[in-house]
Design a protein around this motif. Structure first.
Motif, short mmCIF file in Angstrom:
data_model
loop_
_atom_site.label_atom_id
_atom_site.label_comp_id
_atom_site.label_asym_id
_atom_site.label_seq_id
_atom_site.Cartn_x
_atom_site.Cartn_y
_atom_site.Cartn_z
N MET A 92 0.81 -1.22 0.00
CA MET A 92 0.00 0.00 0.00
C MET A 92 0.85 1.27 0.00
O MET A 92 0.55 2.23 0.72
CB MET A 92 -1.00 -0.01 1.15
CG MET A 92 -1.99 -1.11 1.04
SD MET A 92 -3.23 -0.98 2.30
CE MET A 92 -4.20 -2.41 1.94
N ASN A 93 1.86 1.27 -0.80
CA ASN A 93 2.75 2.42 -0.95
C ASN A 93 2.06 3.47 -1.81
O ASN A 93 1.62 3.18 -2.93
CB ASN A 93 4.06 1.97 -1.60
CG ASN A 93 5.07 3.08 -1.69
OD1 ASN A 93 4.83 4.21 -1.26
ND2 ASN A 93 6.22 2.76 -2.25
N LEU A 94 1.95 4.70 -1.32
CA LEU A 94 1.27 5.76 -2.06
C LEU A 94 2.08 6.25 -3.25
O LEU A 94 1.56 6.97 -4.09
CB LEU A 94 0.93 6.93 -1.13
CG LEU A 94 -0.07 6.61 -0.02
CD1 LEU A 94 -0.31 7.85 0.82
CD2 LEU A 94 -1.36 6.08 -0.59
N LYS A 95 3.34 5.88 -3.34
CA LYS A 95 4.17 6.26 -4.48
C LYS A 95 4.17 5.19 -5.57
O LYS A 95 4.85 5.32 -6.58
CB LYS A 95 5.60 6.52 -4.03
CG LYS A 95 5.72 7.71 -3.11
CD LYS A 95 7.15 7.92 -2.69
CE LYS A 95 7.23 9.10 -1.73
NZ LYS A 95 8.61 9.30 -1.26
N SER A 96 3.40 4.14 -5.38
CA SER A 96 3.34 3.03 -6.32
C SER A 96 2.51 3.41 -7.55
O SER A 96 1.52 4.14 -7.46
CB SER A 96 2.72 1.81 -5.63
OG SER A 96 2.50 0.78 -6.54
N ILE A 97 2.92 2.90 -8.70
CA ILE A 97 2.18 3.13 -9.94
C ILE A 97 0.79 2.53 -9.84
O ILE A 97 -0.19 3.10 -10.32
CB ILE A 97 2.94 2.53 -11.14
CG1 ILE A 97 4.26 3.28 -11.35
CG2 ILE A 97 2.10 2.58 -12.40
CD1 ILE A 97 5.14 2.66 -12.40
N SER A 98 0.67 1.38 -9.19
CA SER A 98 -0.63 0.72 -9.08
C SER A 98 -1.62 1.54 -8.25
O SER A 98 -2.83 1.44 -8.47
CB SER A 98 -0.46 -0.68 -8.51
OG SER A 98 0.23 -0.65 -7.30
N PHE A 99 -1.15 2.36 -7.32
CA PHE A 99 -2.04 3.23 -6.56
C PHE A 99 -2.70 4.25 -7.48
O PHE A 99 -3.91 4.48 -7.42
CB PHE A 99 -1.28 3.92 -5.43
CG PHE A 99 -2.09 4.96 -4.72
CD1 PHE A 99 -3.15 4.60 -3.92
CD2 PHE A 99 -1.80 6.31 -4.87
CE1 PHE A 99 -3.90 5.56 -3.25
CE2 PHE A 99 -2.54 7.28 -4.22
CZ PHE A 99 -3.60 6.90 -3.41
N TYR A 100 -1.90 4.85 -8.36
CA TYR A 100 -2.44 5.84 -9.29
C TYR A 100 -3.34 5.18 -10.33
O TYR A 100 -4.34 5.76 -10.75
CB TYR A 100 -1.30 6.61 -9.95
CG TYR A 100 -0.53 7.42 -8.95
CD1 TYR A 100 -1.11 8.50 -8.31
CD2 TYR A 100 0.77 7.07 -8.58
CE1 TYR A 100 -0.42 9.24 -7.35
CE2 TYR A 100 1.46 7.79 -7.63
CZ TYR A 100 0.87 8.87 -7.02
OH TYR A 100 1.54 9.58 -6.08
N SER A 101 -3.01 3.98 -10.71
CA SER A 101 -3.86 3.22 -11.61
C SER A 101 -5.21 2.94 -10.96
O SER A 101 -6.26 3.07 -11.60
CB SER A 101 -3.17 1.91 -11.99
OG SER A 101 -3.96 1.13 -12.81
N LEU A 102 -5.19 2.59 -9.69
CA LEU A 102 -6.43 2.35 -8.95
C LEU A 102 -7.27 3.62 -8.85
O LEU A 102 -8.49 3.59 -9.01
CB LEU A 102 -6.12 1.79 -7.57
CG LEU A 102 -7.30 1.41 -6.69
CD1 LEU A 102 -8.12 0.32 -7.35
CD2 LEU A 102 -6.82 0.96 -5.33
#
Length: 98
Positions: free
Chosen positions: A73-83
């Protein structure tokens, strides 16, 4: 995690982000610019893609959420922005269909 699996994970996240942006563009154009269907070529393209986009609207958030959880659950992750992009797309779909 070794560098090979890290690179593979990064490629999957990047692919998910690109798919999320394309999904947002597709549904945004479909609902916000209805005169787009007056042209034969764009109507044909949208008709050919709608089944794929319906499948992706359900699978993309699941993939993004899974990858985000996997990345702790890293807020700098690409998958967070994708979500986030997927959730915006779903909100557009809900608002425009009601």
């Amino acid at each position: 995690m070794d560098s090979t699996s890290h690179n593979m994970m990064r490629k999957v996240e990047t692919f998910g982000l690109i798919m999320s942006v394309l999904l947002l563009i597709y549904w945004g154009l479909a609902f916000l610019w209805p005169s787009l269907f007056e042209f034969t070529i764009t109507d044909v393209v949208f008709e050919m893609l709608w089944v794929v986009m319906m499948l992706l609207i359900f699978l993309a958030p699941v993939l993004s959420a899974t990858l985000w959880i996997w990345r702790k659950m890293n807020l700098k992750s690409i998958s967070f922005y994708s979500l986030l992009i997927n959730l915006i797309t779903i909100i557009i779909l809900i608002v425009e269909t009601t």
